[in-house]
Design a protein around this motif. Sequence first.
Motif, PDB file in Angstrom:
ATOM      1  N   ALA A 138      -0.478  -2.246 -10.394  1.00 18.35           N
ATOM      2  CA  ALA A 138      -1.162  -0.978 -10.151  1.00 18.35           C
ATOM      3  C   ALA A 138      -1.376  -0.860  -8.648  1.00 18.35           C
ATOM      4  CB  ALA A 138      -2.501  -0.933 -10.880  1.00 18.35           C
ATOM      5  N   GLY A 139      -1.547   0.365  -8.171  1.00 19.08           N
ATOM      6  CA  GLY A 139      -1.722   0.567  -6.740  1.00 19.08           C
ATOM      7  C   GLY A 139      -2.637   1.727  -6.438  1.00 19.08           C
ATOM      8  N   VAL A 140      -3.336   1.624  -5.306  1.00 18.98           N
ATOM      9  CA  VAL A 140      -4.163   2.723  -4.802  1.00 18.98           C
ATOM     10  C   VAL A 140      -3.744   2.920  -3.355  1.00 18.98           C
ATOM     11  CG1 VAL A 140      -6.501   3.511  -4.309  1.00 18.98           C
ATOM     12  CG2 VAL A 140      -6.062   2.115  -6.333  1.00 18.98           C
ATOM     13  N   PHE A 141      -3.587   4.184  -2.959  1.00 22.83           N
ATOM     14  CA  PHE A 141      -3.037   4.480  -1.633  1.00 22.83           C
ATOM     15  C   PHE A 141      -3.952   5.423  -0.856  1.00 22.83           C
ATOM     16  CE2 PHE A 141       0.374   3.427  -4.526  1.00 22.83           C
ATOM     17  CZ  PHE A 141       1.105   2.487  -3.807  1.00 22.83           C
ATOM     18  N   THR A 142      -3.689   5.525   0.429  1.00 24.38           N
ATOM     19  CA  THR A 142      -4.468   6.407   1.289  1.00 24.38           C
ATOM     20  C   THR A 142      -4.498   7.829   0.733  1.00 24.38           C
ATOM     21  OG1 THR A 142      -4.714   7.263   3.532  1.00 24.38           O
ATOM     22  CG2 THR A 142      -2.461   6.977   2.755  1.00 24.38           C
ATOM     23  N   SER A 143      -5.612   8.520   0.941  1.00 25.79           N
ATOM     24  CA  SER A 143      -5.676   9.931   0.583  1.00 25.79           C
ATOM     25  C   SER A 143      -5.329  10.809   1.781  1.00 25.79           C
ATOM     26  CB  SER A 143      -7.045  10.295   0.012  1.00 25.79           C
ATOM     27  OG  SER A 143      -8.063   9.963   0.928  1.00 25.79           O
ATOM     28  N   ASN A 144      -4.971  10.181   2.905  1.00 24.49           N
ATOM     29  CA  ASN A 144      -4.493  10.968   4.046  1.00 24.49           C
ATOM     30  C   ASN A 144      -3.225  11.709   3.632  1.00 24.49           C
ATOM     31  OD1 ASN A 144      -3.492  11.808   6.704  1.00 24.49           O
ATOM     32  ND2 ASN A 144      -4.920  10.311   7.527  1.00 24.49           N
ATOM     33  N   ARG A 145      -3.142  12.985   3.996  1.00 18.47           N
ATOM     34  CA  ARG A 145      -1.963  13.772   3.609  1.00 18.47           C
ATOM     35  C   ARG A 145      -0.761  13.458   4.492  1.00 18.47           C
ATOM     36  NH1 ARG A 145      -4.000  19.565   4.012  1.00 18.47           N
ATOM     37  NH2 ARG A 145      -1.885  20.086   3.338  1.00 18.47           N
ATOM     38  N   LYS A 157       1.273  10.640   5.214  1.00 15.52           N
ATOM     39  CA  LYS A 157       1.473   9.308   4.630  1.00 15.52           C
ATOM     40  C   LYS A 157       2.680   8.647   5.282  1.00 15.52           C
ATOM     41  CE  LYS A 157       0.007  10.983   0.088  1.00 15.52           C
ATOM     42  NZ  LYS A 157      -1.415  10.647   0.128  1.00 15.52           N
ATOM     43  N   ALA A 158       2.540   7.360   5.548  1.00 13.49           N
ATOM     44  CA  ALA A 158       3.652   6.599   6.108  1.00 13.49           C
ATOM     45  C   ALA A 158       4.776   6.488   5.076  1.00 13.49           C
ATOM     46  CB  ALA A 158       3.166   5.204   6.499  1.00 13.49           C
ATOM     47  N   ALA A 159       5.984   6.225   5.571  1.00 11.32           N
ATOM     48  CA  ALA A 159       7.150   6.085   4.690  1.00 11.32           C
ATOM     49  C   ALA A 159       6.923   5.023   3.605  1.00 11.32           C
ATOM     50  CB  ALA A 159       8.393   5.754   5.526  1.00 11.32           C
ATOM     51  N   PRO A 160       6.415   3.828   3.927  1.00 13.87           N
ATOM     52  CA  PRO A 160       6.218   2.827   2.869  1.00 13.87           C
ATOM     53  C   PRO A 160       5.217   3.260   1.805  1.00 13.87           C
ATOM     54  CG  PRO A 160       5.299   2.086   4.972  1.00 13.87           C
ATOM     55  CD  PRO A 160       6.137   3.279   5.266  1.00 13.87           C
ATOM     56  N   VAL A 161       4.255   4.119   2.170  1.00 12.88           N
ATOM     57  CA  VAL A 161       3.312   4.630   1.168  1.00 12.88           C
ATOM     58  C   VAL A 161       4.050   5.562   0.205  1.00 12.88           C
ATOM     59  CG1 VAL A 161       1.282   6.102   0.808  1.00 12.88           C
ATOM     60  CG2 VAL A 161       1.255   4.327   2.588  1.00 12.88           C
ATOM     61  N   ALA A 203       7.744  -3.137  -3.800  1.00 12.76           N
ATOM     62  CA  ALA A 203       6.812  -2.325  -3.012  1.00 12.76           C
ATOM     63  C   ALA A 203       6.916  -2.732  -1.546  1.00 12.76           C
ATOM     64  CB  ALA A 203       5.386  -2.511  -3.512  1.00 12.76           C
ATOM     65  N   VAL A 204       6.668  -1.751  -0.664  1.00 10.95           N
ATOM     66  CA  VAL A 204       6.754  -1.994   0.778  1.00 10.95           C
ATOM     67  C   VAL A 204       5.451  -1.517   1.423  1.00 10.95           C
ATOM     68  CG1 VAL A 204       8.078  -1.536   2.890  1.00 10.95           C
ATOM     69  CG2 VAL A 204       9.250  -1.580   0.666  1.00 10.95           C
ATOM     70  N   ALA A 205       4.963  -2.284   2.388  1.00 13.27           N
ATOM     71  CA  ALA A 205       3.769  -1.884   3.135  1.00 13.27           C
ATOM     72  C   ALA A 205       3.983  -2.224   4.600  1.00 13.27           C
ATOM     73  CB  ALA A 205       2.530  -2.593   2.597  1.00 13.27           C
TER      74      ALA A 205
END
Lengths: 383, 383
Positions: free
Chosen positions: A39-46, A48-52, A105-107
């Motif tokens: 499972a994953g949770v990601f930034t809510s910034n609109r 978003k980086a490519a890996p996100v 997954a990539v970060a």
Amino acid sequence: MSVTAAKGFQAAGIAAGIKENGNPDLALVVNRGPRLAAAGVFTSNRVKAAPVLWSEQVLRGGQVSAVVLNSGGANACTGPAGFQDTHATAEKVAEVLGHSAGEVAVASTGLIGIRLPMDKLLPGVETAAAALSQHGGEKAAIAIKTTDTVHKTAVAEGDGWTVGGMAKGAGMLAPGLATMLVVLTTDADVDSAELDTALRAATRTTFDRVDSDGCMSTNDTVLLLASGASEVVPDTAAFHEAVRAVCDDLAQQLIRDAEGASKDIRIEVVGAASEDDAVEVGRSIARNNLLKCAVHGEDPNWGRVLSAIGTTSAAFEPDQLNVAINGVWVCKGGQVGEDRDLVDMRYREVRITADLAAGQESAVIWANDLTADYVHENSAYSS
Amino acid sequence: MSVTAAKGFQAAGIAAGIKENGNPDLALVVNRGPRLAAAGVFTSNRVKAAPVLWSEQVLRGGQVSAVVLNSGGANACTGPAGFQDTHATAEKVAEVLGHSAGEVAVASTGLIGIRLPMDKLLPGVETAAAALSQHGGEKAAIAIKTTDTVHKTAVAEGDGWTVGGMAKGAGMLAPGLATMLVVLTTDADVDSAELDTALRAATRTTFDRVDSDGCMSTNDTVLLLASGASEVVPDTAAFHEAVRAVCDDLAQQLIRDAEGASKDIRIEVVGAASEDDAVEVGRSIARNNLLKCAVHGEDPNWGRVLSAIGTTSAAFEPDQLNVAINGVWVCKGGQVGEDRDLVDMRYREVRITADLAAGQESAVIWANDLTADYVHENSAYSS
């Protein structure tokens, strides 16, 4: 022990040459199963980086066999070419490990707006894969550091199963997750739906309530991977609590290592009509630069707390507000209360309690003070 | 020339002993008529100082014969006793001048949460009244300074009439007005309804768009008084423009004198779908501490602009955003644009243009950089 505390995981951290100073900059975490739930949770910034963007897609499938993370570059605001770089990175990991790229997954973390040196990153993937070890968790945690002064890991033990994790983040720490990369692993036998429930519940009251500097990142990623290798189906409540505890531990480590900070500020809002009100007020206090400066100067300037509360839409009456600093109720009923000279602010942790006198709900937000060191560190970051 | 540039006004500024260092701390502005028309705009902070609560009441009547202002104490968060102090101050002015207390506005600035020394303030009113002069505008402007390094005045001349004003404010500068006290005067023959329209239109695009440090004060007050002494009914558009010009001039002086700042940042948001979007994006950029640090370090870190835009709800597509710093379009289409080394940030004014590529609307927000001096000034303010 980090991400390799739980059975079924291997990790590595190496120097691929992405960072010009030769420090470790590439981490690989591999789930050897039998399960590949995630499972994953990601930034809510609109923005978003490519890996996100990539990893959000991967997580939709609920299966992650490996996570590759780099420091030394955020791969944010890099356009289609940057997304292609992320895709190529996942493909390389898949090729080396014999997996499917759709489960990789990539970060990334580092400066926004620059392309990654793929001629170094891709060979680095091979080096990292060759170094994979069930004792590699610490090295992986070290390789994802940017301005972090220490690497951050945490572990919680259940009844026959384990949750472990690593985190990086020191600046741009704010809601919607901080500039953080976090990988959590567990050998508990849990499916991806349950992982998602546990992770969202945990991040909501931990990473999401860290507000070091009010700045939200383009790259925030928190992943939770389950191998099922313990062959134990955990008690749901105990598992949720273990995930929450590891998140809370890592979140505290982020606050304590925040760039340039000399104080950790625990802001507890009580007597709120709703939890949303409590969070809104807590954030407003956490982001008030004048208050952050006052805390740095060990000045119990409660007027700045009240002026921050006054900018919110929370339910309260100004003449019923109470504020305590380190246990001394310096403001009672919206005006001067106990003697401010009683407040001892010499220690790193400063506790601010804001009582809205409007209900029974509460929330805790963690922030840092504002210092000349913060200004110094962040005025020359990309030059 | 300040508040006495317009005919029909007298002013004074004296040292009443409210400030322990003996600096001027009490100002009086008196409208000798024939009109006593007035309008006011106040802080939108819900925690309002006693003088704000008082003056809001006074302004409801649309008539102001005198304004008494003190520095050295905000009289905010002082409870019913603090309100009583404001009331007593207005009564004293009324008694000395032979006016009605209900037409005397009061404004205070300084530290929140302490009572004013009424044993010094009330005798000070007598001293100030005795010093009233049609040349007293400068002295009044000097007496309302707190951490301001210079006093601030402005004048605009119309066709047979004049608008003048004074302002104070150096920290806690943010929307819903800054920590500012502003008194504007005119000898134009204008009623209170027209003054209100002109003042609201002017503050909306001037003081309300100054966001030095994101902190909103409890005491902000902007008053516009008309004496009618020129006996000229001004052209409406010309009058509105004169009020706007004086507000803009004073707002620029506030930004240039902001506490600890080394840069003034002009943030222009263009291509917005609505003016509200443009303002929301401008404020988000203005309040991003990491960007403020980067500007201080003369680092054209456009990634921080994009990450600030990404936290808003404005209409835009991340891959269509364009950002210029001092005229160089360092970000085009959401990724790297012109060479950042072309950006020259040596001068005090830094211009950031954010193009949302979503419409035709725009707005300008003014901010300051974040500096070690800001931290230093504000970490020891009340001690």
